[in-house]
Motif scaffolding. Sequence first.
Motif, PDB file in Angstrom:
ATOM      1  N   GLU A 143      19.086 -20.462 -11.973  1.00 29.32           N
ATOM      2  CA  GLU A 143      19.733 -20.919 -13.196  1.00 29.32           C
ATOM      3  C   GLU A 143      19.514 -22.416 -13.339  1.00 29.32           C
ATOM      4  O   GLU A 143      20.105 -23.203 -12.615  1.00 29.32           O
ATOM      5  CB  GLU A 143      21.229 -20.595 -13.129  1.00 29.32           C
ATOM      6  CG  GLU A 143      21.984 -20.863 -14.406  1.00 29.32           C
ATOM      7  CD  GLU A 143      23.436 -20.403 -14.314  1.00 29.32           C
ATOM      8  OE1 GLU A 143      23.709 -19.220 -14.521  1.00 29.32           O
ATOM      9  OE2 GLU A 143      24.299 -21.246 -14.003  1.00 29.32           O
ATOM     10  N   VAL A 144      18.650 -22.790 -14.257  1.00 35.79           N
ATOM     11  CA  VAL A 144      18.320 -24.209 -14.445  1.00 35.79           C
ATOM     12  C   VAL A 144      19.395 -24.921 -15.246  1.00 35.79           C
ATOM     13  O   VAL A 144      19.786 -26.038 -14.929  1.00 35.79           O
ATOM     14  CB  VAL A 144      16.962 -24.363 -15.155  1.00 35.79           C
ATOM     15  CG1 VAL A 144      16.629 -25.829 -15.396  1.00 35.79           C
ATOM     16  CG2 VAL A 144      15.859 -23.676 -14.352  1.00 35.79           C
ATOM     17  N   LYS A 145      19.874 -24.252 -16.275  1.00 36.37           N
ATOM     18  CA  LYS A 145      20.929 -24.843 -17.112  1.00 36.37           C
ATOM     19  C   LYS A 145      21.771 -23.736 -17.720  1.00 36.37           C
ATOM     20  O   LYS A 145      21.253 -22.689 -18.103  1.00 36.37           O
ATOM     21  CB  LYS A 145      20.323 -25.686 -18.226  1.00 36.37           C
ATOM     22  CG  LYS A 145      21.353 -26.374 -19.121  1.00 36.37           C
ATOM     23  CD  LYS A 145      20.704 -27.180 -20.234  1.00 36.37           C
ATOM     24  CE  LYS A 145      21.747 -28.000 -21.001  1.00 36.37           C
ATOM     25  NZ  LYS A 145      21.144 -28.834 -22.065  1.00 36.37           N
ATOM     26  N   HIS A 146      23.066 -23.971 -17.806  1.00 35.87           N
ATOM     27  CA  HIS A 146      23.954 -23.019 -18.456  1.00 35.87           C
ATOM     28  C   HIS A 146      25.190 -23.753 -18.925  1.00 35.87           C
ATOM     29  O   HIS A 146      26.059 -24.075 -18.129  1.00 35.87           O
ATOM     30  CB  HIS A 146      24.342 -21.885 -17.508  1.00 35.87           C
ATOM     31  CG  HIS A 146      25.146 -20.828 -18.185  1.00 35.87           C
ATOM     32  ND1 HIS A 146      25.762 -19.806 -17.531  1.00 35.87           N
ATOM     33  CD2 HIS A 146      25.429 -20.643 -19.498  1.00 35.87           C
ATOM     34  CE1 HIS A 146      26.394 -19.026 -18.386  1.00 35.87           C
ATOM     35  NE2 HIS A 146      26.216 -19.521 -19.591  1.00 35.87           N
ATOM     36  N   THR A 147      25.258 -24.014 -20.203  1.00 37.35           N
ATOM     37  CA  THR A 147      26.402 -24.740 -20.740  1.00 37.35           C
ATOM     38  C   THR A 147      27.032 -23.979 -21.894  1.00 37.35           C
ATOM     39  O   THR A 147      26.360 -23.220 -22.600  1.00 37.35           O
ATOM     40  CB  THR A 147      25.998 -26.147 -21.230  1.00 37.35           C
ATOM     41  OG1 THR A 147      27.153 -26.823 -21.719  1.00 37.35           O
ATOM     42  CG2 THR A 147      24.961 -26.078 -22.340  1.00 37.35           C
TER      43      THR A 147
ATOM     44  N   GLU B  85      11.877 -28.645 -15.499  1.00 44.03           N
ATOM     45  CA  GLU B  85      13.273 -28.212 -15.494  1.00 44.03           C
ATOM     46  C   GLU B  85      14.216 -29.340 -15.880  1.00 44.03           C
ATOM     47  O   GLU B  85      15.202 -29.137 -16.587  1.00 44.03           O
ATOM     48  CB  GLU B  85      13.644 -27.649 -14.114  1.00 44.03           C
ATOM     49  CG  GLU B  85      12.893 -26.363 -13.800  1.00 44.03           C
ATOM     50  CD  GLU B  85      13.394 -25.650 -12.557  1.00 44.03           C
ATOM     51  OE1 GLU B  85      14.307 -26.169 -11.885  1.00 44.03           O
ATOM     52  OE2 GLU B  85      12.860 -24.570 -12.251  1.00 44.03           O
ATOM     53  N   LEU B  95      20.847 -24.373 -24.553  1.00 44.62           N
ATOM     54  CA  LEU B  95      22.144 -24.068 -23.951  1.00 44.62           C
ATOM     55  C   LEU B  95      21.974 -23.422 -22.584  1.00 44.62           C
ATOM     56  O   LEU B  95      22.782 -23.620 -21.691  1.00 44.62           O
ATOM     57  CB  LEU B  95      22.941 -23.126 -24.861  1.00 44.62           C
ATOM     58  CG  LEU B  95      23.316 -23.656 -26.243  1.00 44.62           C
ATOM     59  CD1 LEU B  95      24.273 -22.697 -26.928  1.00 44.62           C
ATOM     60  CD2 LEU B  95      23.934 -25.038 -26.149  1.00 44.62           C
ATOM     61  N   GLU B  96      20.919 -22.625 -22.463  1.00 44.08           N
ATOM     62  CA  GLU B  96      20.688 -21.948 -21.201  1.00 44.08           C
ATOM     63  C   GLU B  96      19.203 -21.952 -20.860  1.00 44.08           C
ATOM     64  O   GLU B  96      18.356 -21.852 -21.748  1.00 44.08           O
ATOM     65  CB  GLU B  96      21.185 -20.487 -21.276  1.00 44.08           C
ATOM     66  CG  GLU B  96      22.641 -20.394 -21.703  1.00 44.08           C
ATOM     67  CD  GLU B  96      23.130 -18.939 -21.829  1.00 44.08           C
ATOM     68  OE1 GLU B  96      22.698 -18.103 -21.033  1.00 44.08           O
ATOM     69  OE2 GLU B  96      23.929 -18.676 -22.739  1.00 44.08           O
ATOM     70  N   CYS B  97      18.911 -22.076 -19.592  1.00 38.25           N
ATOM     71  CA  CYS B  97      17.519 -22.025 -19.135  1.00 38.25           C
ATOM     72  C   CYS B  97      17.465 -21.335 -17.783  1.00 38.25           C
ATOM     73  O   CYS B  97      18.147 -21.745 -16.850  1.00 38.25           O
ATOM     74  CB  CYS B  97      16.942 -23.435 -19.031  1.00 38.25           C
ATOM     75  SG  CYS B  97      15.298 -23.485 -18.274  1.00 38.25           S
ATOM     76  N   TYR B  98      16.680 -20.283 -17.706  1.00 36.38           N
ATOM     77  CA  TYR B  98      16.589 -19.517 -16.469  1.00 36.38           C
ATOM     78  C   TYR B  98      15.151 -19.392 -16.009  1.00 36.38           C
ATOM     79  O   TYR B  98      14.251 -19.145 -16.824  1.00 36.38           O
ATOM     80  CB  TYR B  98      17.165 -18.112 -16.676  1.00 36.38           C
ATOM     81  CG  TYR B  98      18.576 -18.115 -17.178  1.00 36.38           C
ATOM     82  CD1 TYR B  98      19.650 -18.265 -16.299  1.00 36.38           C
ATOM     83  CD2 TYR B  98      18.851 -18.000 -18.542  1.00 36.38           C
ATOM     84  CE1 TYR B  98      20.950 -18.288 -16.766  1.00 36.38           C
ATOM     85  CE2 TYR B  98      20.161 -18.020 -19.010  1.00 36.38           C
ATOM     86  CZ  TYR B  98      21.201 -18.163 -18.118  1.00 36.38           C
ATOM     87  OH  TYR B  98      22.490 -18.193 -18.583  1.00 36.38           O
ATOM     88  N   HIS B  99      14.948 -19.575 -14.739  1.00 41.76           N
ATOM     89  CA  HIS B  99      13.671 -19.261 -14.121  1.00 41.76           C
ATOM     90  C   HIS B  99      13.717 -17.767 -13.857  1.00 41.76           C
ATOM     91  O   HIS B  99      14.634 -17.292 -13.181  1.00 41.76           O
ATOM     92  CB  HIS B  99      13.515 -20.051 -12.824  1.00 41.76           C
ATOM     93  CG  HIS B  99      12.183 -19.878 -12.174  1.00 41.76           C
ATOM     94  ND1 HIS B  99      11.921 -20.329 -10.897  1.00 41.76           N
ATOM     95  CD2 HIS B  99      11.037 -19.314 -12.621  1.00 41.76           C
ATOM     96  CE1 HIS B  99      10.667 -20.033 -10.584  1.00 41.76           C
ATOM     97  NE2 HIS B  99      10.111 -19.422 -11.605  1.00 41.76           N
TER      98      HIS B  99
END
Lengths: 152, 152
Positions: A143-147, B85, B95-99
Amino acid sequence: MQFDFIDKKLITLLQQDSKKTNKELSNTLNLSVTAVYERIKKLEKQGIIDKYVALIKKEKVNKSFVAFCHIKLTQHTQNYVVKFEKEVANLEEVLECYHISGDYDYLLKVLVKDMAAFREFMVNKLTSINHIGSTHSMFMINEVKHTTAISV
Amino acid sequence: MQFDFIDKKLITLLQQDSKKTNKELSNTLNLSVTAVYERIKKLEKQGIIDKYVALIKKEKVNKSFVAFCHIKLTQHTQNYVVKFEKEVANLEEVLECYHISGDYDYLLKVLVKDMAAFREFMVNKLTSINHIGSTHSMFMINEVKHTTAISV
DNA sequence: GGTGAAAACTCGCACTT
DNA sequence: AAGTGCGAGTTTTCACC
């Protein structure tokens, strides 16, 4: 329904930490406590602020496996679509479900304990919903980013 | 670090509405106010409760367009991955970024005002990041479900 | 938008089970 | 180890300026 600079700042602050007291906010915003109070009430009344929630760390409650599932329906009549959406929304493992453009009809974000639990979910819950044509799952590696905070 | 039935109930309640007072919670849980207070403090200390936030309605702040972007990198050396990243995480629209596993490396959830804003985002922000190979975007037609609450 | 005061809530303390 | 009741200090809420 317009908001000024102070409202934007306030929304930003509350999206970061809703436990800040009106007094703390009033210091940051250079306003009186009551003015902050009134502005927040107004944002709540207008429905801009939807609700206040506690966010919990999924790893701490033994839910570390995230999967994204693309789903295609076999039929797209009103009936089947409504039924599918209702059943999917009722699955506790499904945190998010979007009807999307493209090769598949839906994109789901699924949260479970591990791969075994995901398999269980697929076999016993998801694919037991009727009229699912094909599915395609991808697994989260990191999970690189989750806001939850939207910039205003 | 185990939690009993009351803790689970408490976590569920706070994920629904973190503005509930300890008194209200104590009624629901059949506990004293102090007992509720102590349990919450413990959940916070353990990091199970991560933070408290206000959730706002995206439509009310003029952000109604949601896109999901698949991204493939041209190279996968440590350097490029870390840089990508970091840059993606800094984009407010993301808002969200997933590998993720699969044909693409990343899945992004992007929130903007409209299609024009999305185009702007793609051209000026996302694709200006180096070493992006290919992208594939899907657009949200309807939000069927979106919750921050994890079932415990 | 500000002031001030009543009502409600938080949270540490002393004590019980 | 976890719960209860009390109470001082804060915070929320609201009528009024």
